[in-house]
Scaffold this motif. Sequence first.
Motif: not given
Length: 146
Positions: A70-74, A86-89
């Motif tokens: 979630l922090r990366e998604l933000a 891409e988010l997993a990477r």
Amino acid sequence: MDSPIGALRVVGGGAGVSRVCFAGEPLPIDAPSDYPAAAQQLAEYFAGERRDFTVPLDLRGVTAFRGLVLRELAKVPYGRTTTYAELARAVGNPKAVRAVGSACATNPLPLFIPCHRVLRSDGQLGGYRGGVQAKRYLLELEGIDV
């Protein structure tokens, strides 16, 4: 609050916004009070007057991995998209695509943490807790062709 994607309930406390519920979703039993500053910022977003949210977010009830996702998604900016892969990477676990999808599906702070900006690797919308029509609306609001 009323919104173009249906009724939303925004709750929070001293640590920040802790939950956004779509119409028909149950509130957590210990749901704190309404969070008017967050509702105001959402109204500005829907009016096309806000691209970034500044209210504090409370992720204390989220597991470590989901918090990382979630922090990366933000970080995904307004008007841009990413994919589950891409988010997993980005979180350092390229094989965790399904776990990333689960983190997005259980995001307690949709809109503030923009899980609507995550697409499938084939470019399809994928799911959204608020419904696919809501996801499409949000992407189009941000100028993303879907």
